[in-house]
Scaffold this active site. Structure first.
Site: not given
Ligand code: 5GP
Length: 132
Positions: A97, A99
């Site tokens: 993903h 951001h």
């Molecule tokens: P990472 O830390 O893996 O780069 O980011 C994962 C992101 O996904 C985090 O910012 C977290 O808030 C978001 N996230 C995790 N679970 C969910 C979810 O069920 N729904 C949404 N909309 N965002 C999520």
């Protein structure tokens, strides 16, 4: 099945801001700024280095469009576009993903801190790191 695959399958709801055949973007559940968006691939890849290059290239193109949208529609003054790759880099969901974090000013909630290393042997790093 990871949480983002469940969002792709519609098992978990999300506030969708963009969708095409390859990817899907929705508002982050824990936004660090207003409009913080997560752009995910529909086909499962665990992170950016695992992802099919055609998929990742397409997604960075979409990320650019979403950044422009944040500037034009949310009045963002700038945007951070980033991807955390693997746990050591802060990746919490093992599904590729990107951001898209709209930025407004220095008090908008996002505080990336870069602390520069001192006394780095650049020649030694280059020797290990450069292409063979
Ligand atoms: P990472 O830390 O893996 O780069 O980011 C994962 C992101 O996904 C985090 O910012 C977290 O808030 C978001 N996230 C995790 N679970 C969910 C979810 O069920 N729904 C949404 N909309 N965002 C999520």
């Amino acid at each position: 099945m990871d949480i983002f695959c469940k969002i792709v399958n519609g098992e978990i709801p999300s506030y969708k801001v963009y969708e095409d055949d390859v990817c899907l973007a929705f508002l982050d559940i824990n936004p660090v700024t207003i409009g913080h968006t997560v752009l995910i691939c529909k086909e499962h890849y665990s992170d950016v280095v695992d992802a099919n290059p055609e998929v990742s290239m397409h997604m960075f193109d979409v990320a650019k469009k979403l950044a422009n949208r944040a500037i034009n529609k949310l009045n963002a003054k700038g945007v951070n576009i980033l991807t955390n790759c693997k746990e050591a880099a802060g990746q919490t969901v093992p599904h590729f993903h990107i951001h898209i974090i709209p930025r407004y000013d220095e008090t908008d909630g996002y505080n990336p801190i870069f602390t520069a290393k001192e006394n780095v042997d650049f020649e030694a790093v280059l020797k290990e790191f450069k292409e063979d």
